[in-house]
Design a protein around this motif. Structure first.
Motif, mmCIF file in Angstrom:
data_model
loop_
_atom_site.group_PDB
_atom_site.id
_atom_site.type_symbol
_atom_site.label_atom_id
_atom_site.label_comp_id
_atom_site.label_asym_id
_atom_site.label_seq_id
_atom_site.Cartn_x
_atom_site.Cartn_y
_atom_site.Cartn_z
ATOM 1 N N LYS A 154 0.817 -1.216 0.000
ATOM 2 C CA LYS A 154 0.000 0.000 0.000
ATOM 3 C C LYS A 154 0.855 1.272 0.000
ATOM 4 N N MET A 155 2.164 1.104 0.153
ATOM 5 C CA MET A 155 3.059 2.265 0.138
ATOM 6 C C MET A 155 3.141 2.818 -1.286
ATOM 7 N N PRO A 156 3.395 4.130 -1.429
ATOM 8 C CA PRO A 156 3.445 4.703 -2.769
ATOM 9 C C PRO A 156 4.617 4.123 -3.565
ATOM 10 N N GLY A 157 4.348 3.721 -4.792
ATOM 11 C CA GLY A 157 5.413 3.217 -5.669
ATOM 12 C C GLY A 157 5.856 1.804 -5.338
ATOM 13 N N VAL A 158 5.140 1.129 -4.456
ATOM 14 C CA VAL A 158 5.527 -0.238 -4.083
ATOM 15 C C VAL A 158 4.463 -1.210 -4.594
ATOM 16 N N GLY A 159 4.859 -2.087 -5.512
ATOM 17 C CA GLY A 159 3.942 -3.112 -6.005
ATOM 18 C C GLY A 159 4.079 -4.375 -5.184
ATOM 19 N N ALA A 193 11.986 7.374 10.784
ATOM 20 C CA ALA A 193 11.230 6.439 9.939
ATOM 21 C C ALA A 193 11.806 6.439 8.524
ATOM 22 N N THR A 194 12.159 7.632 8.019
ATOM 23 C CA THR A 194 12.707 7.728 6.663
ATOM 24 C C THR A 194 14.000 6.936 6.560
ATOM 25 N N GLU A 195 14.871 7.109 7.537
ATOM 26 C CA GLU A 195 16.151 6.408 7.523
ATOM 27 C C GLU A 195 15.965 4.888 7.518
ATOM 28 N N PRO A 242 15.051 -2.815 0.178
ATOM 29 C CA PRO A 242 15.631 -2.945 -1.161
ATOM 30 C C PRO A 242 14.884 -2.084 -2.171
ATOM 31 N N GLY A 243 15.633 -1.336 -2.970
ATOM 32 C CA GLY A 243 15.021 -0.515 -4.012
ATOM 33 C C GLY A 243 14.382 0.757 -3.501
ATOM 34 N N VAL A 244 14.589 1.088 -2.244
ATOM 35 C CA VAL A 244 13.976 2.291 -1.676
ATOM 36 C C VAL A 244 15.083 3.296 -1.342
ATOM 37 N N GLY A 245 15.073 4.422 -2.014
ATOM 38 C CA GLY A 245 16.029 5.479 -1.721
ATOM 39 C C GLY A 245 15.458 6.445 -0.702
ATOM 40 N N SER A 247 11.990 8.052 -1.821
ATOM 41 C CA SER A 247 10.849 7.132 -1.725
ATOM 42 C C SER A 247 10.527 6.872 -0.270
ATOM 43 N N ALA A 248 11.562 6.738 0.552
ATOM 44 C CA ALA A 248 11.345 6.464 1.970
ATOM 45 C C ALA A 248 10.561 7.617 2.594
ATOM 46 N N GLN A 249 10.903 8.840 2.184
ATOM 47 C CA GLN A 249 10.197 10.003 2.733
ATOM 48 C C GLN A 249 8.740 10.013 2.283
ATOM 49 N N ARG A 250 8.531 9.674 1.018
ATOM 50 C CA ARG A 250 7.149 9.618 0.517
ATOM 51 C C ARG A 250 6.358 8.566 1.278
ATOM 52 N N MET A 251 7.020 7.439 1.585
ATOM 53 C CA MET A 251 6.353 6.386 2.345
ATOM 54 C C MET A 251 5.967 6.891 3.735
ATOM 55 N N ALA A 252 6.899 7.576 4.379
ATOM 56 C CA ALA A 252 6.624 8.083 5.729
ATOM 57 C C ALA A 252 5.434 9.036 5.695
ATOM 58 N N PHE A 253 5.396 9.914 4.690
ATOM 59 C CA PHE A 253 4.264 10.847 4.607
ATOM 60 C C PHE A 253 2.968 10.106 4.312
#
Lengths: 197, 197
Positions: A15-20, B9-11, B17-20, B23-29
């Motif tokens: 459900k995370m953005p950009g995660v399939g 959380a971002t860190e 894998p595959g998360v820079g 993307s990590a910041q977008r996930m946290a938001f």
């Protein structure tokens, strides 16, 4: 009955953005492969994001206390306010290291299509901040979309009467970008707002 | 001192894998934007991955109990064993719906360069399974890499004496793929192992 822990974690991560699904599964396997402390720390960090994170009373940035780290930092210039759509923009502006003032998070943009009016945003709070303290400049740093532009224009109109300078961040070709991949609207803006050497 | 929940959380998310960082910041938001139940469920799912997940005693797949769901499923054919590198391969094979036997997870491949020998893998357990129960076929489904091939060859040699058929999944052009993007080794394998109509 046994719970399929892997399946559940994969579904939630997807459900995370950009995660399939595939990436979510790789993430789940990575979590299993990494030491336990990582999983526990990550679980706790995710919980804390939702349970501990508050909103700054002054600028509406995310904060762990009543005033955020930026608003309570005496070294920042309180006479400069940068207006942003959401807190993620603050992170990006801070990384540039070019802004030493305070922020104001609108928590969105005007969008009549989605029923978002001025009362749904932190517009009144911005006017109040400008009216109640000596402010030199308000810089609009909303996303250069139709809705962002309309919101800047609306707030600019309301702030016209105040003594502070109003400005907006520049649009143009990204530094390091290529003219080949530049759309015509960005190109037009870059030409219109050309600077003298 | 206040903890920077977002930063933490971002860190942690950036270690996936595959998360820079971005993307990590977008996930946290996104976690902040979604309802609380999601964050709590995800946190719990991540913790459970590491704390509750066990390994199946028979096939070494991840499992919530002593025997995994596949090994304890009476509808599966116990005379077919598919040997895989790790549990993530099982997910992929299961999605194809073409295999109705049991698995055997080696938990890696032979890799003298990285100091991985037969005793570091579940090789002995595979030989034991084949020796102690009537097995019709052992299918090798390791990744078609140098190390995967070497591991298959090694185990094939050890199992030669047993009465079961040994086979390996086919290599070739991916279905729906294009010959234009096919490397020469895959192409060579596809030609060598061509099938009659």
């Amino acid at each position: 009955m046994t719970i399929d822990y892997l399946e559940r974690a994969t579904e939630l991560l997807a459900k995370m953005p950009g995660v399939g699904r595939k990436s979510a599964q790789r993430m789940a396997f990575r979590i299993i492969a990494l030491p336990s402390e990582y999983a526990l720390e990550l679980a706790e960090a995710i919980r804390a994001l939702k349970e501990e994170l508050k909103v700054c009373e002054q600028c509406f940035n995310f904060s762990a206390s009543t005033l955020c780290g930026i608003c309570s930092d005496a070294k920042r210039d309180p006479r400069l306010i940068c207006v942003v759509e959401d807190a993620s923009s603050i992170k990006n502006i801070e990384r540039s290291g070019r802004f030493r003032g305070l922020y104001h998070v609108l928590q969105g943009v005007l969008s009549p299509m989605h029923g978002v009016g001025p009362d749904d945003l932190r517009c009144r709070e911005l006017l109040l901040r400008v009216a109640s303290a000596p402010i030199d400049e308000v810089i609009f740093a909303l996303n250069p979309t139709l809705e962002g532009e309309a919101t800047s224009a609306y707030l600019g109109e309301l702030l016209k009467g105040s003594s502070c300078t109003l400005s907006r961040i520049a649009t143009g070709i990204p530094v390091g970008g290529s003219l080949d991949y530049c759309d015509e609207i960005t190109m037009a803006s870059a030409i219109d707002h050309r600077r003298n050497f």
